[in-house]
Scaffold this active site. Sequence first.
Site, PDB file in Angstrom:
ATOM      1  N   GLU A  71     -44.165  -8.341 -90.585  1.00 25.57           N
ATOM      2  CA  GLU A  71     -42.855  -7.822 -91.004  1.00 25.57           C
ATOM      3  C   GLU A  71     -42.935  -6.366 -91.481  1.00 25.57           C
ATOM      4  O   GLU A  71     -42.047  -5.568 -91.194  1.00 25.57           O
ATOM      5  CB  GLU A  71     -42.302  -8.711 -92.132  1.00 25.57           C
ATOM      6  CG  GLU A  71     -40.851  -8.440 -92.443  1.00 25.57           C
ATOM      7  CD  GLU A  71     -40.305  -9.440 -93.454  1.00 25.57           C
ATOM      8  OE1 GLU A  71     -40.340 -10.646 -93.169  1.00 25.57           O
ATOM      9  OE2 GLU A  71     -39.868  -9.005 -94.535  1.00 25.57           O
ATOM     10  N   ASP A  72     -43.984  -6.022 -92.185  1.00 27.55           N
ATOM     11  CA  ASP A  72     -44.004  -4.723 -92.879  1.00 27.55           C
ATOM     12  C   ASP A  72     -45.063  -3.725 -92.417  1.00 27.55           C
ATOM     13  O   ASP A  72     -45.140  -2.627 -92.960  1.00 27.55           O
ATOM     14  CB  ASP A  72     -44.199  -4.956 -94.394  1.00 27.55           C
ATOM     15  CG  ASP A  72     -43.031  -5.702 -95.015  1.00 27.55           C
ATOM     16  OD1 ASP A  72     -41.921  -5.611 -94.461  1.00 27.55           O
ATOM     17  OD2 ASP A  72     -43.220  -6.374 -96.030  1.00 27.55           O
TER      18      ASP A  72
END
Length: 183
Positions: A71-72
């Site tokens: 996700e990051d």
Amino acid sequence: MSAAVSEGEQVKLLIKTVDFAAKKHAAQRRKDAEKTPYINHPVGVANILANEGGVSDVTVLQAALLHDTVEDTDTSYEELVAYFGETVANIVMEETDDKTLPKAERKQKQVERIEKMSREAKMVKLADKLYNLRDLNRATPEGWSEERVGEYFKWAKSVTGQIQGVNQALELELNKVYDARNV
Ligand code: NDP
Ligand code: ZN
């Protein structure tokens, strides 16, 4: 999986996973005013699972350490499969929000998706939210109003409140945190 792997191999796997996550999150900081290194979060989530939740399944602990990498950071599913295998990679993907969606929609999706998630992914989700809520209780991120903090607690409850009988210790801790806020 962990039952078939020797204790020495499990330790090696965990250290390899911490190392991978630390490198991937190296440039990132949390949202608190002190700008705490981001890696404190995934390590803390794994620590909650192991030492409060009594979880010793290395696969779940690895997924916790890696839960925000796709996700990051620039980490791909294929990369996780190559390094850690499909089981761990699939749990991480269950924790991964679709960042192409608007934020409000992303949050709604977490509420809708939770029921269909695997038991392992639900465990990681419980520890992830517990960590973030404790973090918010410890210090309010810069620019956050009390109202926004309150909204986060309500949203977290609408996600984790659907999880029952997956990890009693963590569910109990979350309930204490919600009760203390009257949410
Ligand atoms: P959030 O507001 O949901 O930010 C919280 C997330 O940031 C956590 O889930 C956590 O995710 C991560 N995080 C990093 N540092 C901390 C910390 N110190 N404490 C707790 N969590 C931390 O996400 P966005 O910034 O993407 O904001 C989007 C949402 O906020 C929208 O739904 C919008 O409507 C709402 N909003 C509300 C406002 C208001 O005043 N009411 C104002 C602006 C936005 P992880 O586990 O992945 O690290
Ligand atoms: Zn997280």
